[in-house]
Design an enzyme around this catalytic site. Structure first.
Site, PDB file in Angstrom:
ATOM      1  CE  LYS A 116     -44.391  32.599   8.634  1.00  0.00           C
ATOM      2  NZ  LYS A 116     -43.753  31.624   9.444  1.00  0.00           N
ATOM      3  CD  GLN A 168     -43.575  31.150  12.967  1.00  0.00           C
ATOM      4  OE1 GLN A 168     -44.334  31.400  12.328  1.00  0.00           O
ATOM      5  NE2 GLN A 168     -42.399  31.120  12.897  1.00  0.00           N
ATOM      6  CG  ASP A 185     -44.418  25.438   7.683  1.00  0.00           C
ATOM      7  OD1 ASP A 185     -43.884  26.371   6.819  1.00  0.00           O
ATOM      8  OD2 ASP A 185     -44.487  25.704   8.894  1.00  0.00           O
TER       9      ASP A 185
END
Ligand SMILES: NC(=O)c1ccc[n+]([C@@H]2O[C@H](COP(=O)([O-])OP(=O)(O)OC[C@H]3O[C@@H](n4cnc5c(N)ncnc54)[C@H](OP(=O)(O)O)[C@@H]3O)[C@@H](O)[C@H]2O)c1
Length: 314
Positions: free
Chosen positions: A69, A113, A136
């Site tokens: 990422k 994460q 997200d």
């Protein structure tokens, strides 16, 4: 981002009879479009977009995902900041760190994460991310927007599946779509997005009766069960489009010259079997996973545009 604007059908590699839906190719097209957009903003005097990535503990798979990422951010011209917490960090410490990022006007997106170490309450921690920075798309506010059909930050993997289908011009409207899995991360939001695209959607789960029979009715089968190679060719209608979301890292017993165990990645679908009957299929790796990272970048730029006062649709 107008992801359905591809006028020419991209090349599709043949494998068995199924055409491969190449996530790397589609993600590259998305990223190129984003990089141009970012360069235009910066040349017009706007600040750089910025993503904060929060990593708790040292899960080796998470380390790889975070590295990818951050690398993609660099390639596109997005600033990235990695904030680490030890595996023993408390819920309060992590929430305090997320609040600092919420209050930092130079940060557009915050990615926590997952998975978190087992003792931590994932939902409570995710909910402390400001909805306008929730790249997200997992905050209840953003999930609410998704199910209301309002543009907003949508979960990356489900959004990536839709973009991949659109990139390859797979018809969705009016089609019979079966989703295996009802998680908040994948199953439910992908079903919601498919419904918005006018598909007729059936959601299956571990208590579904006659699962194979239901799957065999699907024009598009999305498999997000987290069960290694669960779907074989007997579950698939000839010519169907099969989207494999699962990721399973297998350690092979044969060791490499460097002494390290070789690892292989497979999905929730028996690829070699199903490719002989499906019309289209996503590979693992190189399918949905590539799209997930690209959609994180799309969401970061969506959040950035809201923060710098540019109105867009998601
Ligand atoms: N490619 C990517 O970028 C990406 C992103 C996210 C996740 N993933 C992968 O996608 C998979 C699913 O992730 P997730 O987070 O959604 O998993 P999850 O939270 O474990 O949910 C799995 C879902 O599948 C259902 N299920 C499990 N076994 C089943 C069975 N035998 N028959 C029918 N349904 C079954 C479960 O049903 P119940 O609700 O009844 O338990 C549940 O709804 C995992 O392999 C994960 O690693 C990949």
């Amino acid at each position: 981002m107008n992801v359905s604007s591809h006028t020419a059908l991209p090349d599709t590699a043949q494998s068995g009879s199924a055409k491969i839906l190449d996530g790397a190719l589609a993600a590259k097209a998305v990223n190129q479009e984003l990089a141009q957009k970012i360069a235009t903003y910066i040349s017009s005097g706007k600040r750089k977009p910025a993503l904060a990535v929060v990593l708790v503990g040292e899960n080796p798979a998470s380390e790889v995902y975070v590295k990818n990422k951050i690398l993609t951010c660099k390639e596109l011209g997005i600033e990235s900041h990695l904030k680490r917490f030890s595996k023993d960090a408390s819920k309060e410490e992590i929430i305090a760190g997320l609040k600092e990022l919420n209050d930092d006007a130079t940060i557009d997106g915050i990615l926590l994460q997952l998975p978190l170490p087992g003792q931590l309450p994932t939902n409570e921690i995710l909910d402390s991310i400001a909805p306008d920075k929730d790249v997200d798309g997992l905050h209840p506010y953003n999930l609410g927007l998704l199910f209301s059909g309002v543009p907003g930050l949508q979960p990356c993997t489900p959004k990536g599946i839709i973009v991949l289908l659109q990139y390859y011009q797979i018809p969705i409207k009016g089609k019979n779509v079966v989703v295996i899995g009802r998680s908040n991360l994948v199953g439910k939001p992908v079903a919601g997005l498919l419904l918005q695209q006018d598909a007729t959607v059936t959601i299956c789960h571990s208590r579904t009766e006659n699962l194979a029979g239901i799957c065999k009715q699907a024009d598009i089968l999305v498999v997000a069960a987290g069960k290694q190679e669960m779907v074989g060719k007997d579950w698939v209608k000839p010519g169907a489009c099969v989207v494999d979301v699962g990721i399973h890292r297998l350690k092979e017993s044969t060791s490499q010259p460097d002494g390290k165990a070789k690892s292989k990645i497979v999905g929730d679908v028996c690829f070699d079997e199903v490719k002989s009957i499906a019309g289209h299929i996503t590979p693992v790796p190189g399918g949905v996973g590539k799209m997930t990272v690209a959609m994180l970048m799309v969401n970061t730029i969506f959040a950035y545009e809201q923060h710098i006062g540019i109105q867009t649709s998601s």
